[in-house]
Enzyme design. Structure first.
Site, PDB file in Angstrom:
ATOM      1  N   HIS A  60       0.870  -1.191   0.000  1.00 20.69           N
ATOM      2  CA  HIS A  60       0.000   0.000   0.000  1.00 20.69           C
ATOM      3  C   HIS A  60       0.899   1.230   0.000  1.00 20.69           C
ATOM      4  O   HIS A  60       1.313   1.712   1.044  1.00 20.69           O
ATOM      5  CB  HIS A  60      -0.923  -0.018   1.227  1.00 20.69           C
ATOM      6  CG  HIS A  60      -1.935   1.079   1.250  1.00 20.69           C
ATOM      7  ND1 HIS A  60      -3.090   1.007   2.004  1.00 20.69           N
ATOM      8  CD2 HIS A  60      -1.975   2.297   0.647  1.00 20.69           C
ATOM      9  CE1 HIS A  60      -3.791   2.127   1.856  1.00 20.69           C
ATOM     10  NE2 HIS A  60      -3.112   2.927   1.033  1.00 20.69           N
ATOM     11  N   HIS A  62       1.432   4.981  -2.301  1.00 15.56           N
ATOM     12  CA  HIS A  62       0.946   5.889  -3.354  1.00 15.56           C
ATOM     13  C   HIS A  62       2.063   6.615  -4.085  1.00 15.56           C
ATOM     14  O   HIS A  62       1.872   7.052  -5.226  1.00 15.56           O
ATOM     15  CB  HIS A  62      -0.004   6.922  -2.745  1.00 15.56           C
ATOM     16  CG  HIS A  62      -1.229   6.336  -2.141  1.00 15.56           C
ATOM     17  ND1 HIS A  62      -2.294   5.907  -2.894  1.00 15.56           N
ATOM     18  CD2 HIS A  62      -1.567   6.093  -0.845  1.00 15.56           C
ATOM     19  CE1 HIS A  62      -3.242   5.430  -2.090  1.00 15.56           C
ATOM     20  NE2 HIS A  62      -2.813   5.525  -0.846  1.00 15.56           N
ATOM     21  N   GLU A 129      -7.137   1.596  -4.376  1.00 17.85           N
ATOM     22  CA  GLU A 129      -7.734   2.026  -3.105  1.00 17.85           C
ATOM     23  C   GLU A 129      -8.938   2.904  -3.433  1.00 17.85           C
ATOM     24  O   GLU A 129      -8.856   4.115  -3.517  1.00 17.85           O
ATOM     25  CB  GLU A 129      -6.732   2.781  -2.234  1.00 17.85           C
ATOM     26  CG  GLU A 129      -7.250   2.934  -0.806  1.00 17.85           C
ATOM     27  CD  GLU A 129      -6.392   3.824   0.072  1.00 17.85           C
ATOM     28  OE1 GLU A 129      -6.698   3.904   1.274  1.00 17.85           O
ATOM     29  OE2 GLU A 129      -5.441   4.445  -0.427  1.00 17.85           O
ATOM     30  N   ASN A 219      -7.612   3.666  10.950  1.00 16.18           N
ATOM     31  CA  ASN A 219      -7.722   4.907  10.188  1.00 16.18           C
ATOM     32  C   ASN A 219      -8.767   4.777   9.084  1.00 16.18           C
ATOM     33  O   ASN A 219      -8.831   3.763   8.388  1.00 16.18           O
ATOM     34  CB  ASN A 219      -6.371   5.273   9.570  1.00 16.18           C
ATOM     35  CG  ASN A 219      -5.361   5.685  10.620  1.00 16.18           C
ATOM     36  OD1 ASN A 219      -5.367   6.803  11.102  1.00 16.18           O
ATOM     37  ND2 ASN A 219      -4.500   4.748  11.001  1.00 16.18           N
ATOM     38  N   GLY A 220      -9.590   5.833   8.926  1.00 15.21           N
ATOM     39  CA  GLY A 220     -10.577   5.842   7.856  1.00 15.21           C
ATOM     40  C   GLY A 220     -11.693   4.836   8.067  1.00 15.21           C
ATOM     41  O   GLY A 220     -12.206   4.262   7.104  1.00 15.21           O
ATOM     42  N   ARG A 227     -21.574  -0.530  22.083  1.00 15.63           N
ATOM     43  CA  ARG A 227     -22.876  -0.968  21.579  1.00 15.63           C
ATOM     44  C   ARG A 227     -22.844  -1.290  20.083  1.00 15.63           C
ATOM     45  O   ARG A 227     -23.696  -2.026  19.599  1.00 15.63           O
ATOM     46  CB  ARG A 227     -23.950   0.093  21.856  1.00 15.63           C
ATOM     47  CG  ARG A 227     -24.238   0.246  23.351  1.00 15.63           C
ATOM     48  CD  ARG A 227     -25.513   1.033  23.597  1.00 15.63           C
ATOM     49  NE  ARG A 227     -25.801   1.111  25.023  1.00 15.63           N
ATOM     50  CZ  ARG A 227     -25.390   2.085  25.814  1.00 15.63           C
ATOM     51  NH1 ARG A 227     -24.688   3.093  25.321  1.00 15.63           N
ATOM     52  NH2 ARG A 227     -25.692   2.083  27.104  1.00 15.63           N
ATOM     53  N   ASP A 274       1.546   3.383   3.283  1.00 14.98           N
ATOM     54  CA  ASP A 274       0.586   4.378   2.779  1.00 14.98           C
ATOM     55  C   ASP A 274       1.340   5.652   2.390  1.00 14.98           C
ATOM     56  O   ASP A 274       0.823   6.764   2.505  1.00 14.98           O
ATOM     57  CB  ASP A 274      -0.492   4.684   3.826  1.00 14.98           C
ATOM     58  CG  ASP A 274      -1.721   5.375   3.239  1.00 14.98           C
ATOM     59  OD1 ASP A 274      -1.862   5.398   1.998  1.00 14.98           O
ATOM     60  OD2 ASP A 274      -2.520   5.923   4.015  1.00 14.98           O
ATOM     61  N   ALA A 308      -2.774  12.727   5.633  1.00 12.61           N
ATOM     62  CA  ALA A 308      -2.934  12.418   4.206  1.00 12.61           C
ATOM     63  C   ALA A 308      -1.820  11.468   3.793  1.00 12.61           C
ATOM     64  O   ALA A 308      -0.769  11.880   3.310  1.00 12.61           O
ATOM     65  CB  ALA A 308      -2.874  13.697   3.379  1.00 12.61           C
ATOM     66  N   GLY A 309      -2.044  10.176   3.990  1.00 10.07           N
ATOM     67  CA  GLY A 309      -0.968   9.238   3.738  1.00 10.07           C
ATOM     68  C   GLY A 309       0.152   9.454   4.734  1.00 10.07           C
ATOM     69  O   GLY A 309      -0.036  10.039   5.806  1.00 10.07           O
TER      70      GLY A 309
END
Length: 384
Positions: A60, A62, A129, A219-220, A227, A274, A308-309
């Site tokens: 992973h 970019h 992604e 993350n994300g 619950r 990432d 951001a990455g």
């Protein structure tokens, strides 16, 4: 011609061995032995005091060295490939960002066209992604391109990629997920789950359909609630799944990393970076896809402050988990090589030291610092 690598310790899938000798035959791994054969040709490459491990596998990523996969630039991919050797990475999956269908098709075709021409870390596939995400946890993905999974669109991308797409991420709560996941997994593509506000039940349904990886754990995604366990609850409790984990000390607190590793086991954690284009570059202003990013103090952030990455190097991730007391060196190396390869079904070509396989490996100090990187049996990077 047979050469031999001598080192104090060698990391195999079954455990460590050493001191001893590892045979290199025409760029491939040969036999391991505790003693040097009486008659041999070639040379002995002496790494006394060092360790030999499989080349790292970044599934992973970019961008790196001021180049982004979404630049759609063949030369940029070649530079990334070369520069990643300094991170201990010998195999990687260039990773796309959410974009238009046409742009993604173009990028897929470019990666496929350059795969055989890169001379550094090997392109072992493509990771899409997105763009089948939901807005609640969009991260640095552009929500204007989000939509429901579409098999016709995916097959168009895969055709452009010449079958190179190995993994695609989506949000389990989108419409049509079950059919999409079942179909593409039957075609040999790994489905990962992320950028999602899904419930535990929705995530479980996607896993039962065939999804097998969670995108950058914690993350994300919807967090753990007593619950509604959500996506984090799913990755902590569902069986036979892998979790990507960014161990830079910024994306996930070391204690949260420890919780995940303890709960699911190191053999189900794929260390990833990432990384975006600012990896290996000085602080400053950069781009992640369509978004401007500021890199400062070890983080990459959008203008509103969201991460951001990253600018993490995979060699740092394996060192961090050991320094934080979360893993042994053996576990850390496994999480940075074999497990990522297994999670993307590329472990038949990378991620371990095996006779007959391309001799892609790294040389480490006992302090887990990268000393050298070898590709096809040739030294391609030496630490300064």
């Amino acid at each position: 011609m047979k050469d031999y690598i001598y080192a104090d310790k060698f990391f195999f899938t079954s455990g460590t061995k050493g001191p001893g000798y590892l045979e290199l035959v025409d760029g491939l791994f040969g036999e391991y032995s505790a003693e040097l054969p009486e008659k041999f040709s070639g040379e002995v490459i002496d790494y006394t005091g060092k360790w030999i491990a499989p080349g790292l596998v970044d599934t992973h990523i970019h961008g790196y060295a001021n180049h982004d996969v979404m630049d759609n630039d063949a030369d940029g991919l070649k530079i990334m490939s070369e520069k990643l050797l300094s991170c201990g990475v010998t195999s990687f999956l260039p990773t796309t960002l959410t974009s238009s269908q046409e742009r993604l098709k173009e990028v897929a075709a470019t990666i496929a066209s350059v795969k055989a021409d890169v001379t550094g870390a090997k392109i072992q596939g493509i990771y899409f992604e997105g763009p089948f995400f939901t807005e609640e946890h969009k991260g640095a993905q552009n929500p204007s391109y989000f939509g429901d999974p579409d098999l016709d669109v995916f097959h168009d991308w895969q055709k452009a990629a010449e079958g190179l797409i190995k993994k695609i991420a989506l949000a389990p709560e989108r419409q049509g997920v079950k059919e999409f996941v079942k179909t593409v997994t039957d075609e040999g593509v790994v489905v990962s789950l992320g950028h999602s506000d899904a419930t535990l039940t929705q995530a479980q349904a996607a896993v039962e359909a065939g999804a097998s990886v969670f995108v950058h754990a914690y993350n994300g995604m919807r967090g753990l609630n007593h619950r509604e366990p959500g996506m984090v609850g799913a990755l902590l409790t569902l069986q036979h799944v892998y979790s990507e984990l960014i161990c830079d000390g910024h994306h996930v607190h070391p204690k949260a990393c420890e919780l995940l590793i303890d709960k699911v086991g190191a053999d189900h954690i794929a260390l990833i970076t990432d990384c975006m284009m600012a990896g290996g570059m000085p602080d400053g202003n950069y781009q992640l896809g369509e978004f401007p990013v500021v890199v400062k103090d070890g983080t990459a952030r959008l203008s509103e402050g969201n991460l951001a990455g990253s600018i993490l190097k995979l060699k740092e991730a394996i060192k961090n988990v050991v320094a934080w007391g979360l893993a042994t060196p053996e576990e850390a190396i496994m999480m940075g090589s074999l497990v990522p390869a297994m999670s993307c079904k590329i472990d038949d070509v990378c991620g371990s030291i095996k006779k007959g396989r391309a001799a892609d490996f790294i040389v480490l100090t006992p302090q887990m610092d990268l000393y050298a990187t070898y590709l096809d049996g040739s030294k391609r990077y030496t630490a300064q």
